[in-house]
Motif scaffolding. Structure first.
Motif, PDB file in Angstrom:
ATOM      1  N   LYS A  43       0.791  -1.230   0.034  1.00  0.00           N
ATOM      2  CA  LYS A  43      -0.145   0.026   0.089  1.00  0.00           C
ATOM      3  C   LYS A  43       0.967   1.289   0.097  1.00  0.00           C
ATOM      4  O   LYS A  43       1.673   1.308   0.750  1.00  0.00           O
ATOM      5  CB  LYS A  43      -0.958   0.117   1.230  1.00  0.00           C
ATOM      6  CG  LYS A  43      -2.063  -0.180   1.091  1.00  0.00           C
ATOM      7  CD  LYS A  43      -3.178  -0.011   2.141  1.00  0.00           C
ATOM      8  CE  LYS A  43      -4.644  -0.154   1.736  1.00  0.00           C
ATOM      9  NZ  LYS A  43      -5.607   0.072   3.144  1.00  0.00           N
ATOM     10  N   VAL A  44       0.651   2.154  -0.978  1.00  0.00           N
ATOM     11  CA  VAL A  44       1.575   3.056  -1.138  1.00  0.00           C
ATOM     12  C   VAL A  44       0.418   4.435  -1.381  1.00  0.00           C
ATOM     13  O   VAL A  44      -0.461   4.644  -2.228  1.00  0.00           O
ATOM     14  CB  VAL A  44       2.536   3.139  -2.516  1.00  0.00           C
ATOM     15  CG1 VAL A  44       3.297   4.411  -2.451  1.00  0.00           C
ATOM     16  CG2 VAL A  44       3.529   1.909  -2.104  1.00  0.00           C
ATOM     17  N   LYS A  45       0.826   5.393  -0.516  1.00  0.00           N
ATOM     18  CA  LYS A  45       0.089   6.688  -0.656  1.00  0.00           C
ATOM     19  C   LYS A  45       1.111   7.865  -0.905  1.00  0.00           C
ATOM     20  O   LYS A  45       1.840   8.217  -0.194  1.00  0.00           O
ATOM     21  CB  LYS A  45      -0.695   6.889   0.755  1.00  0.00           C
ATOM     22  CG  LYS A  45      -1.503   8.346   0.423  1.00  0.00           C
ATOM     23  CD  LYS A  45      -2.675   8.157  -0.421  1.00  0.00           C
ATOM     24  CE  LYS A  45      -3.214   9.469  -0.269  1.00  0.00           C
ATOM     25  NZ  LYS A  45      -4.344   9.697  -1.303  1.00  0.00           N
ATOM     26  N   VAL A  46       0.721   8.333  -2.263  1.00  0.00           N
ATOM     27  CA  VAL A  46       1.638   9.429  -2.707  1.00  0.00           C
ATOM     28  C   VAL A  46       0.885  10.646  -2.645  1.00  0.00           C
ATOM     29  O   VAL A  46       0.125  10.841  -3.086  1.00  0.00           O
ATOM     30  CB  VAL A  46       2.385   9.101  -4.266  1.00  0.00           C
ATOM     31  CG1 VAL A  46       3.287  10.164  -4.678  1.00  0.00           C
ATOM     32  CG2 VAL A  46       3.152   7.814  -4.145  1.00  0.00           C
ATOM     33  N   VAL A  47       1.620  11.769  -1.974  1.00  0.00           N
ATOM     34  CA  VAL A  47       1.120  13.103  -1.750  1.00  0.00           C
ATOM     35  C   VAL A  47       2.088  13.916  -2.827  1.00  0.00           C
ATOM     36  O   VAL A  47       3.353  14.039  -2.366  1.00  0.00           O
ATOM     37  CB  VAL A  47       1.043  13.629  -0.478  1.00  0.00           C
ATOM     38  CG1 VAL A  47       0.639  14.802  -0.557  1.00  0.00           C
ATOM     39  CG2 VAL A  47       0.346  12.536   0.318  1.00  0.00           C
ATOM     40  N   GLN A  48       1.401  14.607  -3.878  1.00  0.00           N
ATOM     41  CA  GLN A  48       2.132  15.337  -4.719  1.00  0.00           C
ATOM     42  C   GLN A  48       1.421  16.487  -5.060  1.00  0.00           C
ATOM     43  O   GLN A  48       0.162  16.440  -5.354  1.00  0.00           O
ATOM     44  CB  GLN A  48       2.647  14.714  -5.767  1.00  0.00           C
ATOM     45  CG  GLN A  48       1.883  13.954  -6.573  1.00  0.00           C
ATOM     46  CD  GLN A  48       2.214  13.017  -7.817  1.00  0.00           C
ATOM     47  OE1 GLN A  48       3.645  12.893  -7.731  1.00  0.00           O
ATOM     48  NE2 GLN A  48       1.312  12.407  -8.233  1.00  0.00           N
ATOM     49  N   PRO A  49       2.026  17.638  -5.448  1.00  0.00           N
ATOM     50  CA  PRO A  49       1.216  18.800  -5.971  1.00  0.00           C
ATOM     51  C   PRO A  49       0.771  18.511  -7.534  1.00  0.00           C
ATOM     52  O   PRO A  49       1.308  17.522  -8.018  1.00  0.00           O
ATOM     53  CB  PRO A  49       2.247  20.015  -6.296  1.00  0.00           C
ATOM     54  CG  PRO A  49       3.452  19.461  -5.508  1.00  0.00           C
ATOM     55  CD  PRO A  49       3.544  17.907  -5.300  1.00  0.00           C
ATOM     56  N   ALA A  50      -0.165  19.107  -8.041  1.00  0.00           N
ATOM     57  CA  ALA A  50      -0.914  18.750  -9.198  1.00  0.00           C
ATOM     58  C   ALA A  50       0.034  18.705 -10.289  1.00  0.00           C
ATOM     59  O   ALA A  50       0.364  18.043 -11.449  1.00  0.00           O
ATOM     60  CB  ALA A  50      -2.151  19.524  -9.540  1.00  0.00           C
ATOM     61  N   GLN A  51       0.964  19.600 -10.218  1.00  0.00           N
ATOM     62  CA  GLN A  51       2.075  20.226 -11.301  1.00  0.00           C
ATOM     63  C   GLN A  51       2.878  19.068 -11.281  1.00  0.00           C
ATOM     64  O   GLN A  51       3.560  18.561 -12.634  1.00  0.00           O
ATOM     65  CB  GLN A  51       2.867  21.517 -10.867  1.00  0.00           C
ATOM     66  CG  GLN A  51       1.998  22.730 -11.178  1.00  0.00           C
ATOM     67  CD  GLN A  51       1.403  23.075 -12.634  1.00  0.00           C
ATOM     68  OE1 GLN A  51       1.038  22.210 -13.439  1.00  0.00           O
ATOM     69  NE2 GLN A  51       1.739  24.189 -13.138  1.00  0.00           N
ATOM     70  N   LEU A  52       3.524  18.601 -10.283  1.00  0.00           N
ATOM     71  CA  LEU A  52       4.292  17.459 -10.170  1.00  0.00           C
ATOM     72  C   LEU A  52       3.578  16.291 -11.060  1.00  0.00           C
ATOM     73  O   LEU A  52       4.200  15.350 -11.770  1.00  0.00           O
ATOM     74  CB  LEU A  52       4.737  16.995  -8.851  1.00  0.00           C
ATOM     75  CG  LEU A  52       6.017  15.782  -9.014  1.00  0.00           C
ATOM     76  CD1 LEU A  52       7.343  16.173  -9.775  1.00  0.00           C
ATOM     77  CD2 LEU A  52       6.268  15.591  -7.600  1.00  0.00           C
ATOM     78  N   ALA A  53       2.490  15.958 -10.750  1.00  0.00           N
ATOM     79  CA  ALA A  53       1.651  15.021 -11.354  1.00  0.00           C
ATOM     80  C   ALA A  53       1.497  14.997 -12.702  1.00  0.00           C
ATOM     81  O   ALA A  53       1.729  13.935 -13.510  1.00  0.00           O
ATOM     82  CB  ALA A  53       0.199  14.745 -10.824  1.00  0.00           C
ATOM     83  N   LYS A  54       1.403  16.199 -13.443  1.00  0.00           N
ATOM     84  CA  LYS A  54       1.469  16.497 -14.686  1.00  0.00           C
ATOM     85  C   LYS A  54       2.917  16.226 -15.429  1.00  0.00           C
ATOM     86  O   LYS A  54       3.102  15.436 -16.439  1.00  0.00           O
ATOM     87  CB  LYS A  54       1.065  17.667 -15.069  1.00  0.00           C
ATOM     88  CG  LYS A  54      -0.528  18.182 -14.924  1.00  0.00           C
ATOM     89  CD  LYS A  54      -0.592  19.838 -15.364  1.00  0.00           C
ATOM     90  CE  LYS A  54      -2.248  19.936 -14.908  1.00  0.00           C
ATOM     91  NZ  LYS A  54      -2.433  21.396 -15.484  1.00  0.00           N
ATOM     92  N   ARG A  55       3.899  16.614 -14.591  1.00  0.00           N
ATOM     93  CA  ARG A  55       5.223  16.101 -15.299  1.00  0.00           C
ATOM     94  C   ARG A  55       5.552  14.768 -15.357  1.00  0.00           C
ATOM     95  O   ARG A  55       6.222  14.507 -16.373  1.00  0.00           O
ATOM     96  CB  ARG A  55       6.291  17.190 -14.342  1.00  0.00           C
ATOM     97  CG  ARG A  55       6.031  18.623 -14.269  1.00  0.00           C
ATOM     98  CD  ARG A  55       6.409  19.149 -15.562  1.00  0.00           C
ATOM     99  NE  ARG A  55       7.848  19.037 -16.010  1.00  0.00           N
ATOM    100  CZ  ARG A  55       8.611  19.904 -16.033  1.00  0.00           C
ATOM    101  NH1 ARG A  55       8.440  21.057 -15.547  1.00  0.00           N
ATOM    102  NH2 ARG A  55       9.874  19.158 -16.482  1.00  0.00           N
ATOM    103  N   VAL A  56       5.268  13.947 -14.640  1.00  0.00           N
ATOM    104  CA  VAL A  56       5.455  12.312 -14.516  1.00  0.00           C
ATOM    105  C   VAL A  56       4.405  11.667 -15.231  1.00  0.00           C
ATOM    106  O   VAL A  56       4.904  10.580 -15.421  1.00  0.00           O
ATOM    107  CB  VAL A  56       5.695  11.939 -12.940  1.00  0.00           C
ATOM    108  CG1 VAL A  56       6.754  12.462 -12.119  1.00  0.00           C
ATOM    109  CG2 VAL A  56       4.418  11.940 -12.287  1.00  0.00           C
TER     110      VAL A  56
END
Length: 167
Positions: A43-56
């Motif tokens: 189980k992995v929960k990743v918290v990241q900004p929306a901009q980073l999600a777009k970049r990856v």
């Protein structure tokens, strides 16, 4: 003989399992989605900004709208006419060649950019490689002295949008 048959069956099962895992990974649009899948074993929960999600993200062909500028940005092709890193003359050469191309082809947009250490001149906003290739042929006919440097390159392009466009 039995041991070798068992070994071959074992290897083929491992290969099939790895192939299925690779297909699952391709279906995800980012590494984060892959890690959050229950099939990955934890189980992995990743918290990241929306901009980073777009970049990856692996999503291709995504169009980013910017109504304030009157265009949308997408992946496409341009023609690279000039690229040089001579800090004394490169900028002036790029601007000079931009002027020549704007006179001969006023319908094509030109983009002079500096990405250290290179000054580049790129022309056009083409959605397909074929469209860019046809324009490249015309540019090479008009400017044979610059033809050796000209080539089609992938780039972020601008797509004109209608003035009344809203998301």
């Amino acid at each position: 003989m039995r041991k070798s048959l068992f070994f071959i069956l074992l290897l083929s099962m491992i290969g099939l399992t790895n192939g299925a895992q690779a297909q699952i990974a391709v279906m995800d649009t980012s590494i984060v989605q892959y890690l959050e899948r229950p099939e990955t074993g934890g189980k992995v929960k990743v918290v990241q900004p929306a901009q980073l999600a777009k970049r990856v993200s692996r999503a291709e062909g995504v169009i980013k709208y910017d109504g304030n500028k009157g265009y949308a940005q997408s992946s496409g092709f341009r023609i690279q006419v000039f690229s040089d890193n001579d800090y004394r003359t490169a900028k002036n050469n790029a601007l000079y060649k931009e002027g020549l191309i704007q006179q001969a082809f006023p319908e094509l947009e030109t983009y002079v950019t500096f990405t250290s250490p290179f000054w580049r001149l790129r022309v056009g906003d083409f959605r397909s490689y074929e469209e860019a290739g046809n324009a490249l042929i015309q540019l090479k006919k008009e400017f044979p002295q610059m033809a050796r440097e000209m080539r089609v390159v992938r780039d972020k392009i601008h797509i004109q949008i209608h003035q009344g466009f809203t998301e």
